[in-house]
Design a protein around this motif. Structure first.
Motif, PDB file in Angstrom:
ATOM      1  N   PHE A  39       0.822  -1.206   0.000  1.00  0.00           N
ATOM      2  CA  PHE A  39       0.000   0.000   0.000  1.00  0.00           C
ATOM      3  C   PHE A  39       0.858   1.258   0.000  1.00  0.00           C
ATOM      4  CE2 PHE A  39      -2.517   3.377   1.787  1.00  0.00           C
ATOM      5  CZ  PHE A  39      -3.773   3.181   1.249  1.00  0.00           C
ATOM      6  N   GLU A  40       1.825   1.328   0.905  1.00  0.00           N
ATOM      7  CA  GLU A  40       2.651   2.528   1.034  1.00  0.00           C
ATOM      8  C   GLU A  40       3.440   2.804  -0.239  1.00  0.00           C
ATOM      9  OE1 GLU A  40       2.587  -0.030   3.246  1.00  0.00           O
ATOM     10  OE2 GLU A  40       1.373   0.975   4.770  1.00  0.00           O
ATOM     11  N   GLU A  43       1.057   4.251  -2.766  1.00  0.00           N
ATOM     12  CA  GLU A  43       0.757   5.621  -2.346  1.00  0.00           C
ATOM     13  C   GLU A  43       1.898   6.578  -2.687  1.00  0.00           C
ATOM     14  OE1 GLU A  43      -1.209   7.583   1.622  1.00  0.00           O
ATOM     15  OE2 GLU A  43       0.387   6.106   1.918  1.00  0.00           O
ATOM     16  N   SER A  44       3.119   6.191  -2.391  1.00  0.00           N
ATOM     17  CA  SER A  44       4.246   7.099  -2.652  1.00  0.00           C
ATOM     18  C   SER A  44       4.556   7.221  -4.143  1.00  0.00           C
ATOM     19  CB  SER A  44       5.491   6.644  -1.882  1.00  0.00           C
ATOM     20  OG  SER A  44       5.956   5.403  -2.374  1.00  0.00           O
ATOM     21  N   THR A  49      -4.484   9.764  -3.157  1.00  0.00           N
ATOM     22  CA  THR A  49      -4.959   9.881  -1.778  1.00  0.00           C
ATOM     23  C   THR A  49      -5.217   8.481  -1.216  1.00  0.00           C
ATOM     24  OG1 THR A  49      -7.317   9.995  -2.337  1.00  0.00           O
ATOM     25  CG2 THR A  49      -6.091  12.080  -2.299  1.00  0.00           C
ATOM     26  N   ARG A  50      -5.072   8.359   0.089  1.00  0.00           N
ATOM     27  CA  ARG A  50      -5.287   7.061   0.759  1.00  0.00           C
ATOM     28  C   ARG A  50      -6.704   6.548   0.512  1.00  0.00           C
ATOM     29  NH1 ARG A  50      -1.343   5.520   4.195  1.00  0.00           N
ATOM     30  NH2 ARG A  50      -2.679   4.191   5.470  1.00  0.00           N
ATOM     31  N   HIS A  51      -7.670   7.459   0.532  1.00  0.00           N
ATOM     32  CA  HIS A  51      -9.068   7.072   0.342  1.00  0.00           C
ATOM     33  C   HIS A  51      -9.286   6.454  -1.043  1.00  0.00           C
ATOM     34  CE1 HIS A  51     -13.422   7.227   0.242  1.00  0.00           C
ATOM     35  NE2 HIS A  51     -13.346   7.935  -0.864  1.00  0.00           N
ATOM     36  N   LEU A  53      -6.985   5.223  -3.129  1.00  0.00           N
ATOM     37  CA  LEU A  53      -6.193   4.000  -3.247  1.00  0.00           C
ATOM     38  C   LEU A  53      -6.876   2.841  -2.526  1.00  0.00           C
ATOM     39  CD1 LEU A  53      -3.685   2.487  -4.159  1.00  0.00           C
ATOM     40  CD2 LEU A  53      -2.493   3.400  -2.139  1.00  0.00           C
ATOM     41  N   THR A  54      -7.349   3.078  -1.323  1.00  0.00           N
ATOM     42  CA  THR A  54      -8.057   2.038  -0.565  1.00  0.00           C
ATOM     43  C   THR A  54      -9.271   1.548  -1.335  1.00  0.00           C
ATOM     44  OG1 THR A  54      -7.321   2.958   1.540  1.00  0.00           O
ATOM     45  CG2 THR A  54      -9.280   1.550   1.607  1.00  0.00           C
ATOM     46  N   ARG A  77       0.665  -7.092   8.499  1.00  0.00           N
ATOM     47  CA  ARG A  77       0.760  -6.288   7.288  1.00  0.00           C
ATOM     48  C   ARG A  77       0.504  -7.190   6.103  1.00  0.00           C
ATOM     49  NH1 ARG A  77       1.576  -1.211   8.900  1.00  0.00           N
ATOM     50  NH2 ARG A  77       3.233  -0.859  10.382  1.00  0.00           N
TER      51      ARG A  77
END
Length: 160
Positions: A39-40, A43-44, A49-51, A53-54, A77
C-alpha cells in the motif's frame, strides 16, 4: 447505459470497465505488473490519496483481480498480489503500453520502458494472433457475431 450499472450489461467491454475502467485502477494495475505490492509503495509512487487508493484496491480484491497476502504478523501487514484473473489482464496492459509507446511518446526520447522477451532477449511488442491458426489478426480481420450471452438479453443485437 449508466456507469454504476456497467457490470449488469450483456457487453463484455462494459463488464470489464466496471472493474478496471478507472484511470487510477489501470495505473495501479500497471504498477502491480512492475512488481509493486504494498500500500505505502503504491501511495508514494502514485501520489494518490489514501481514500482513493483504498477504494480501488478493495474493488480489485472484491473482483478477484488482486489478493491480500500477509507478509508480516506483528503488526499484521498485507501486500497485494495479482491472481490468475489479474495476471490475465497482462495482454490488456501490454496493448495499452504499446499504443502509448506508438502514439503518445516524446519523439526525441522514445518509449519510457522497454519490454524484453526473456526467452530470446529481444525487444518485443504485443501481437494479437488467432487462437486457432496462429495467424496475426487486426480489427479488419475479424467478424463479430452475436453469441449466446447476448441473445435473449437484448432484443436488437448490437456489436461491441
Amino acid at each position: 447505459m449508466r456507469w454504476e450499472h456497467l457490470d449488469q450489461e450483456p457487453c463484455s467491454v462494459a463488464r470489464t470497465l466496471s472493474v478496471i475502467g478507472d484511470r487510477w485502477t489501470l495505473i495501479i494495475l500497471r504498477d502491480c505488473f512492475l512488481g509493486v505490492r504494498r500500500f505505502e509503495k503504491f501511495e508514494s509512487r502514485l501520489g494518490i490519496t489514501r481514500h482513493v487508493l483504498t477504494d480501488r484496491l478493495k474493488k480489485l480484491v472484491q473482483n478477484d483481480v488482486l489478493v491480500k497476502t500477509p507478509y508480516q504478523e506483528k503488526p499484521r501487514r498485507e501486500e497485494y498480489r495479482l491472481t490468475e484473473k489479474g495476471l490475465a489482464l497482462h495482454p490488456v496492459i501490454m496493448s495499452l503500453v504499446h499504443w502509448g509507446n506508438t502514439y503518445m511518446t516524446d519523439d526525441e526520447h522514445g518509449a519510457p520502458l522497454i519490454h524484453i522477451h526473456k526467452s530470446c532477449g529481444h525487444r518485443m511488442s504485443p501481437v494479437t494472433t488467432c487462437s486457432h491458426c496462429g495467424e496475426p489478426v487486426t480489427a479488419r480481420d475479424i467478424r463479430v457475431e452475436v453469441g449466446a450471452g447476448w441473445e435473449g438479453v437484448v432484443k436488437t443485437p448490437r456489436t461491441e
